[in-house]
Design a protein around this motif. Structure first.
Motif, PDB file in Angstrom:
ATOM      1  N   SER B 116       0.801  -1.208   0.000  1.00 14.42           N
ATOM      2  CA  SER B 116       0.000   0.000   0.000  1.00 14.42           C
ATOM      3  C   SER B 116       0.844   1.272   0.000  1.00 14.42           C
ATOM      4  O   SER B 116       0.319   2.351  -0.221  1.00 14.42           O
ATOM      5  CB  SER B 116      -0.852   0.011   1.265  1.00 14.42           C
ATOM      6  OG  SER B 116      -0.003  -0.104   2.393  1.00 14.42           O
ATOM      7  N   ASP B 123      -0.633   0.027   7.895  1.00 11.44           N
ATOM      8  CA  ASP B 123      -1.618  -0.841   7.226  1.00 11.44           C
ATOM      9  C   ASP B 123      -2.617  -1.369   8.229  1.00 11.44           C
ATOM     10  O   ASP B 123      -3.822  -1.425   7.982  1.00 11.44           O
ATOM     11  CB  ASP B 123      -0.895  -2.026   6.576  1.00 11.44           C
ATOM     12  CG  ASP B 123      -0.877  -1.918   5.057  1.00 11.44           C
ATOM     13  OD1 ASP B 123      -1.323  -0.873   4.540  1.00 11.44           O
ATOM     14  OD2 ASP B 123      -0.409  -2.863   4.416  1.00 11.44           O
ATOM     15  N   SER B 127      -6.561   0.169   8.708  1.00  5.46           N
ATOM     16  CA  SER B 127      -7.225  -0.815   7.844  1.00  5.46           C
ATOM     17  C   SER B 127      -8.717  -0.495   7.647  1.00  5.46           C
ATOM     18  O   SER B 127      -9.260  -0.730   6.575  1.00  5.46           O
ATOM     19  CB  SER B 127      -7.065  -2.222   8.431  1.00  5.46           C
ATOM     20  OG  SER B 127      -7.634  -2.281   9.724  1.00  5.46           O
TER      21      SER B 127
END
Lengths: 92, 389
Positions: B116, B123, B127
């Motif tokens: 990402s 992350d 999320s």
């Protein structure tokens, strides 16, 4: 007939009523009825020249009456009138 | 180790991590020849993924010049060495293997990114944002790069700062000159009993760091005045969240923000009622379009005088944080041109239409973003003076 929503800072002048009903075909007429019942409101809302004071905003059915016809703004049966003065509160 | 199973090689075709970084500083490209699923788990920032099967062809197509400086890495250095040897055989003279690959990189404690472009921790942390199509990875990165200034670290500033920090707004500015008092704790969740007497901006910084280490706090322990407004508000903010407690500051903020073209998310509270709107310069009305003149002080009491339900700033400040995030991400319909009124006692929400006033002294016709700075008036005097009779 319109229903006025009175803001917190003006409620001491309406015996703490939040909503006050007043008849009238225009905002000006309905305000006259409101002032008859609660005379101290007049000075707070209306300038010496008879217009709305600049620090009080009035909305008829969610529209600022200054963008409509001011005190001549027509009222429908069941119109809601919101009186909105500036509020300072935030951080303190 | 890996080196043991490698064929005898010319030392010059392999570098360690430090050597690879030094080459990159001098302009070398860096190709990772692992598979996409490995890349997704962890990769080195700035590396380009070209999986092994097509690595040689891919590199030749991407850098046709055989003198191009290129680092090649993989998990531990085996696959990348095969690529380097093939490129050398094809005439490439400045291609080197990164010995030990990303395993050596991680062993040195260096940060890795996920597929990402966020760190593994990011992350995980974001999320639930990334899962929303309107936010996604790009939106989250935008939030991480954003600068939001909060005026007031009190009732409205508390929920706004907490949620913006949790959301990963990268830089949060705080302007407040007060210290924490016990009477604040009924509603100001940034602060705690054991920080009574501490400057609010310092107490807030402790709270925000505790929530999210990604956030950088810029603290201004000062009261915003005409003397410092250009400096404080002019420090590159994307959005200003106004939770100040007095009318002079609201007019001051408006006049400066309109000139700088910065949207202001306005919130105000009193007893059981709150108002929220967005003043987006020239796209919608400003504070002066709404209130060209201040009310006499007795008609605009502060919360200290009139009181406020403790949870109310929680709701209004959270709405402000929501609008700030929408402005940063450029999503949805903001409250520009609308004022949301919340009445906690009646449990009602009303939305009023606000219009830009063409005669507005701050943003009316003839005014524009930038240009000569308007002269700032004495706002205290402006708000204390009796209304025009």
């Amino acid at each position: 007939m319109a229903t006025f929503r009175i803001p917190p800072v003006l409620r001491p002048l309406t015996d703490d009523q939040v909503k006050v009903e007043s008849p009238g075909a225009t905002l000006g007429e309905a305000l006259e009825g409101l002032f008859e019942a609660h005379p101290a409101l007049r000075e707070r809302m209306i300038d010496t020249d008879g217009t709305l004071r600049r620090f009080v905003n009035v909305y008829v059915d969610e529209e600022d009456v200054r963008t409509r016809d001011g005190l001549e703004t027509p009222l429908e049966s069941g119109s809601s009138v919101i009186v909105l003065p500036a509020m300072a509160g935030g951080a303190a | 180790m890996i080196r043991g199973i490698m064929p005898v090689m010319d030392d010059s075709i392999e570098v360690d991590i430090a050597g690879a970084l030094a080459r990159r500083d001098q302009g070398a490209a860096w190709v990772d020849v692992r598979e996409p699923d490995e890349w997704q788990v962890a990769h080195i920032d700035g590396t380009e993924l070209i999986p092994l099967a097509g690595a040689v062809e891919g590199i030749v197509a991407r850098w046709p010049d055989p003198a191009a400086p290129i680092n090649v890495s993989c998990a531990s250095g085996v696959r990348s060495m095969r690529t380097v040897e093939a490129l050398r055989a094809a005439g490439y003279t400045d291609v080197v293997n990164v010995g030990g690959g990303i395993k050596a990189w991680i062993a040195e404690g260096r940060p890795v990114l996920r597929g990402s472009g966020l760190t593994a921790q990011q992350d995980e942390r974001y999320s639930r944002h990334v899962a929303i199509p309107e936010v996604g990875v790009d939106g989250q990165r935008r939030l991480l790069g954003a600068r939001v200034l909060l005026l007031g670290a009190g009732g409205l500033g508390s929920p706004a700062a907490l949620y913006l920090a949790a959301a990963g707004v990268g830089t949060i500015g705080l302007v407040d000159d007060d210290v924490v008092e016990r009477s604040n704790l009924q509603r100001q969740l940034l602060h705690t009993e054991d920080r009574i007497g501490v400057a609010k901006v310092d107490s807030a910084e402790v709270a925000l760091r505790g929530i999210n280490p990604d956030v950088r706090v810029e603290a201004f322990r000062t009261r915003l005045t005409a003397d410092n407004a250009w400096e404080v508000l002019g420090a590159g903010w994307d959005v200003i969240v106004d939770g100040t407690d007095n009318l002079p500051t609201r007019y001051l903020v408006n006049d400066v923000a309109v000139h700088l073209g910065i949207p202001v998310v306005h919130g105000s509270i009193y007893r059981f009622e709150g108002q929220v709107t967005v003043f987006e310069p020239f796209a919608g009305p400003c504070y002066r379009c709404l209130y060209p003149e201040p009310p006499p002080p007795e008609l605009a009491p502060s919360c200290a005088e009139g009181g406020v339900l403790g949870v109310l700033p929680g709701i209004v400040g959270s709405l402000q944080a929501t609008e700030a995030i929408k402005l940063v991400l450029g999503i949805g319909e903001t409250l520009a041109g609308r004022l949301l009124m919340y009445d906690a006692l009646a449990a009602t929400v009303d939305t009023l239409r606000l219009r830009r006033d063409p005669a507005c002294p701050a943003c009316g016709d003839g005014h524009e973003v930038g240009g000569e700075r308007p002269e700032l008036i004495d706002y205290e005097a402006f708000c204390a003076m009796p209304a025009r009779a």
